[in-house]
Design a protein around this motif. Structure first.
Motif, PDB file in Angstrom:
ATOM      1  N   MET A   1       0.839  -1.205   0.000  1.00 49.30           N
ATOM      2  CA  MET A   1       0.000   0.000   0.000  1.00 49.30           C
ATOM      3  C   MET A   1       0.870   1.248   0.000  1.00 49.30           C
ATOM      4  O   MET A   1       1.894   1.271   0.678  1.00 49.30           O
ATOM      5  N   ASN A   2       0.425   2.241  -0.767  1.00 52.02           N
ATOM      6  CA  ASN A   2       1.200   3.485  -0.865  1.00 52.02           C
ATOM      7  C   ASN A   2       1.394   4.146   0.502  1.00 52.02           C
ATOM      8  O   ASN A   2       0.613   3.967   1.425  1.00 52.02           O
ATOM      9  N   TYR A   3       2.469   4.960   0.586  1.00 52.08           N
ATOM     10  CA  TYR A   3       2.819   5.637   1.847  1.00 52.08           C
ATOM     11  C   TYR A   3       1.733   6.589   2.335  1.00 52.08           C
ATOM     12  O   TYR A   3       1.582   6.816   3.521  1.00 52.08           O
ATOM     13  N   VAL A   4       0.966   7.175   1.390  1.00 51.32           N
ATOM     14  CA  VAL A   4      -0.048   8.176   1.761  1.00 51.32           C
ATOM     15  C   VAL A   4      -1.132   7.543   2.630  1.00 51.32           C
ATOM     16  O   VAL A   4      -1.572   8.117   3.626  1.00 51.32           O
ATOM     17  N   VAL A   5      -1.570   6.348   2.280  1.00 54.45           N
ATOM     18  CA  VAL A   5      -2.781   5.761   2.858  1.00 54.45           C
ATOM     19  C   VAL A   5      -2.491   4.543   3.736  1.00 54.45           C
ATOM     20  O   VAL A   5      -3.400   3.910   4.257  1.00 54.45           O
ATOM     21  N   MET A   6      -1.213   4.239   3.926  1.00 60.86           N
ATOM     22  CA  MET A   6      -0.864   2.977   4.584  1.00 60.86           C
ATOM     23  C   MET A   6      -1.550   2.803   5.941  1.00 60.86           C
ATOM     24  O   MET A   6      -2.156   1.765   6.226  1.00 60.86           O
TER      25      MET A   6
ATOM     26  N   ILE B   1      -0.460   0.654  -6.441  1.00 62.66           N
ATOM     27  CA  ILE B   1       0.789   1.189  -7.003  1.00 62.66           C
ATOM     28  C   ILE B   1       1.037   2.648  -6.635  1.00 62.66           C
ATOM     29  O   ILE B   1       1.970   3.272  -7.163  1.00 62.66           O
ATOM     30  N   GLY B   2       0.236   3.205  -5.718  1.00 62.32           N
ATOM     31  CA  GLY B   2       0.214   4.650  -5.449  1.00 62.32           C
ATOM     32  C   GLY B   2       1.533   5.385  -5.323  1.00 62.32           C
ATOM     33  O   GLY B   2       1.660   6.508  -5.804  1.00 62.32           O
ATOM     34  N   THR B   3       2.522   4.801  -4.653  1.00 66.46           N
ATOM     35  CA  THR B   3       3.827   5.486  -4.523  1.00 66.46           C
ATOM     36  C   THR B   3       4.941   4.581  -5.056  1.00 66.46           C
ATOM     37  O   THR B   3       5.920   4.314  -4.377  1.00 66.46           O
TER      38      THR B   3
ATOM     39  N   PRO C   1      -4.823   0.479  -9.725  1.00 64.64           N
ATOM     40  CA  PRO C   1      -3.921   1.136 -10.681  1.00 64.64           C
ATOM     41  C   PRO C   1      -3.832   2.642 -10.448  1.00 64.64           C
ATOM     42  O   PRO C   1      -4.075   3.442 -11.356  1.00 64.64           O
ATOM     43  N   VAL C   2      -3.448   3.039  -9.241  1.00 66.15           N
ATOM     44  CA  VAL C   2      -3.498   4.462  -8.844  1.00 66.15           C
ATOM     45  C   VAL C   2      -2.731   5.356  -9.831  1.00 66.15           C
ATOM     46  O   VAL C   2      -1.536   5.157 -10.063  1.00 66.15           O
ATOM     47  N   GLY C   3      -3.420   6.322 -10.400  1.00 69.99           N
ATOM     48  CA  GLY C   3      -2.770   7.285 -11.294  1.00 69.99           C
ATOM     49  C   GLY C   3      -2.462   6.750 -12.682  1.00 69.99           C
ATOM     50  O   GLY C   3      -1.736   7.399 -13.441  1.00 69.99           O
TER      51      GLY C   3
ATOM     52  N   ILE D   1     -11.361  12.981   1.142  1.00 75.06           N
ATOM     53  CA  ILE D   1     -10.426  12.201   1.965  1.00 75.06           C
ATOM     54  C   ILE D   1      -9.467  11.512   1.012  1.00 75.06           C
ATOM     55  O   ILE D   1      -9.905  10.750   0.145  1.00 75.06           O
ATOM     56  N   THR D   2      -8.169  11.762   1.169  1.00 78.38           N
ATOM     57  CA  THR D   2      -7.228  11.051   0.300  1.00 78.38           C
ATOM     58  C   THR D   2      -7.280   9.574   0.645  1.00 78.38           C
ATOM     59  O   THR D   2      -7.343   9.190   1.818  1.00 78.38           O
ATOM     60  N   GLY D   3      -7.334   8.756  -0.384  1.00 71.49           N
ATOM     61  CA  GLY D   3      -7.278   7.326  -0.140  1.00 71.49           C
ATOM     62  C   GLY D   3      -8.612   6.668   0.141  1.00 71.49           C
ATOM     63  O   GLY D   3      -8.654   5.507   0.543  1.00 71.49           O
TER      64      GLY D   3
ATOM     65  N   GLY E   1     -10.574   5.663  -2.083  1.00 72.84           N
ATOM     66  CA  GLY E   1     -10.544   4.553  -3.050  1.00 72.84           C
ATOM     67  C   GLY E   1      -9.616   3.435  -2.587  1.00 72.84           C
ATOM     68  O   GLY E   1      -9.945   2.247  -2.681  1.00 72.84           O
ATOM     69  N   CYS E   2      -8.455   3.821  -2.065  1.00 72.96           N
ATOM     70  CA  CYS E   2      -7.514   2.816  -1.555  1.00 72.96           C
ATOM     71  C   CYS E   2      -8.146   2.045  -0.395  1.00 72.96           C
ATOM     72  O   CYS E   2      -8.004   0.831  -0.276  1.00 72.96           O
ATOM     73  N   MET E   3      -8.869   2.778   0.466  1.00 73.18           N
ATOM     74  CA  MET E   3      -9.480   2.141   1.648  1.00 73.18           C
ATOM     75  C   MET E   3     -10.603   1.183   1.255  1.00 73.18           C
ATOM     76  O   MET E   3     -10.731   0.105   1.852  1.00 73.18           O
TER      77      MET E   3
HETATM   78  C1  LIG Z   1      -2.548  11.396  -3.158  1.00 70.87           C
HETATM   79  C2  LIG Z   1      -1.832  10.165  -3.539  1.00 70.87           C
HETATM   80  N1  LIG Z   1      -0.673  10.219  -4.260  1.00 70.87           N
HETATM   81  C3  LIG Z   1      -0.163   9.029  -4.510  1.00 70.87           C
HETATM   82  S1  LIG Z   1      -1.075   7.766  -3.876  1.00 70.87           S
HETATM   83  C4  LIG Z   1      -2.200   8.840  -3.224  1.00 70.87           C
HETATM   84  C5  LIG Z   1      -3.358   8.364  -2.428  1.00 70.87           C
HETATM   85  C6  LIG Z   1      -4.648   8.469  -3.123  1.00 70.87           C
HETATM   86  O1  LIG Z   1      -4.744   7.761  -4.289  1.00 70.87           O
END
Ligand SMILES: Cc1ncsc1CCO
Ligand SMILES: Nc1ncnc2c1ncn2[C@@H]1O[C@H](COP(=O)(O)OP(=O)(O)OP(=O)(O)O)[C@@H](O)[C@H]1O
Ligand SMILES: [Mg+2]
Length: 263
Positions: A23-28, A65-67, A94-96, A189-191, A193-195
């Motif tokens: 999981m990306n660092y932003v939402v881990m 793949i976020g970060t 497939p973030v971004g 809220i960032t993430g 979708g990740c959540m």
């Molecule tokens: C803001 C952001 N940048 C990379 S991953 C992420 C979390 C939301 O997709």
């Protein structure tokens, strides 16, 4: 179609499946808390030296793949292949995708080398993968998709496709579903979708029907968000209340499900 949301949530809570996240660092941290709140057991691990060992023993693997960078990409592939060898279902976010060449190419490479069970992204990311350009700004979607695009993606990549947004479109290539729960405040809220990916992965760990598991994850997360919004004054409190509402989910809450099936 009959969906046993509550029984399946209870199965997550009694089995406590292990959800291995890259999981990306932003939402881990938020993804770990959301996974715990629904009753599953998260581990966030992306070192190439350990991902194969963990993915092999997990009940579901979630690749986000976020970060990304070179090392992460190597780990996505190692983890995905180890999961495949051990029949562990794989969710790919497939973030971004579409924002940079690296992101689009990495997603295509994973789809090519790993058997992905569920491909879940926002409208812009998923439209990119369906060949529609210019629908993404960074990680944010610039447009809404539709069920036909989900069906096309499901067939092309051999996955269950989940496209999030104001309405969510789910297809396994044969069956389709549209989920209309949620609240627009989730966009702040960032993430989010990740959540929701963590919740879907938790249902994938206990339900082999990937279309139903995806719908269960979406509905659970989004009904919790609707209840949370009523108690919140903005995105920060929404996030805190959302984790509480997931933890406090009741069987009657599922009466709020807004879902349409297409055969
Ligand atoms: C803001 C952001 N940048 C990379 S991953 C992420 C979390 C939301 O997709
Ligand atoms: N306008 C809206 N109304 C209701 N629910 C929404 C709306 N927009 C998004 N959602 C819900 O919010 C969640 C996240 O979806 P979204 O498409 O915004 O993900 P995302 O862009 O990948 O998010 P992030 O990149 O921050 O993780 C999903 O459960 C989706 O259904
Ligand atoms: Mg996303």
């Amino acid at each position: 179609m009959m969906i046993n949301y509550w029984e399946d949530l209870q199965r997550i809570r009694s089995k406590r499946p292990l959800i291995h996240h890259l999981m990306n660092y932003v939402v881990m941290n938020d993804a770990a808390n959301v996974t715990l709140a629904v009753g599953a057991s998260p581990i966030m691990a992306h070192a190439r030296e350990e991902v194969e060992e963990l993915a092999a023993k997990a009940d579901a693997l979630y690749i986000n793949i976020g970060t990304l960078d070179d090392r992460w990409i190597e780990s996505f592939l190692l983890a995905g292949k180890a999961a495949n060898k051990n029949n562990v279902p794989v969710l790919l976010d497939p973030v971004g995708a579409g924002a940079t060449r690296l992101r689009t190419e990495t997603v295509l490479r994973i789809l090519n080398e790993v058997e992905v069970s569920v491909l879940k992204g926002n409208g812009g990311e998923m439209m990119t993968l369906a060949g529609v350009v210019g629908m993404i700004k960074g990680v944010d979607s610039l447009g809404e998709a539709n069920l036909e695009i989900a069906e096309r993606l499901a067939r092309e990549y051999g996955v269950t496709a989940v496209i999030t947004g104001p309405r969510d479109y789910v297809s396994d290539g044969k069956r389709g579903a549209i989920v209309s729960n949620g609240t627009p405040m989730l966009q702040y809220i960032t993430g989010s979708g990740c959540m929701v990916g963590s919740v879907i992965a938790s249902f994938m760990a206990i339900n082999k029907d990937l279309l139903i598991a995806s719908v269960e994850g979406l509905v659970t997360f989004e009904i919790a968000a609707e209840k949370a919004e009523k108690k919140s004054s903005g995105p920060a409190s929404l996030k805190v209340n959302l984790i509480d509402e997931l933890y406090n989910m009741k069987s009657s809450d599922y009466e709020l499900a807004k879902i349409e099936f297409k055969e």
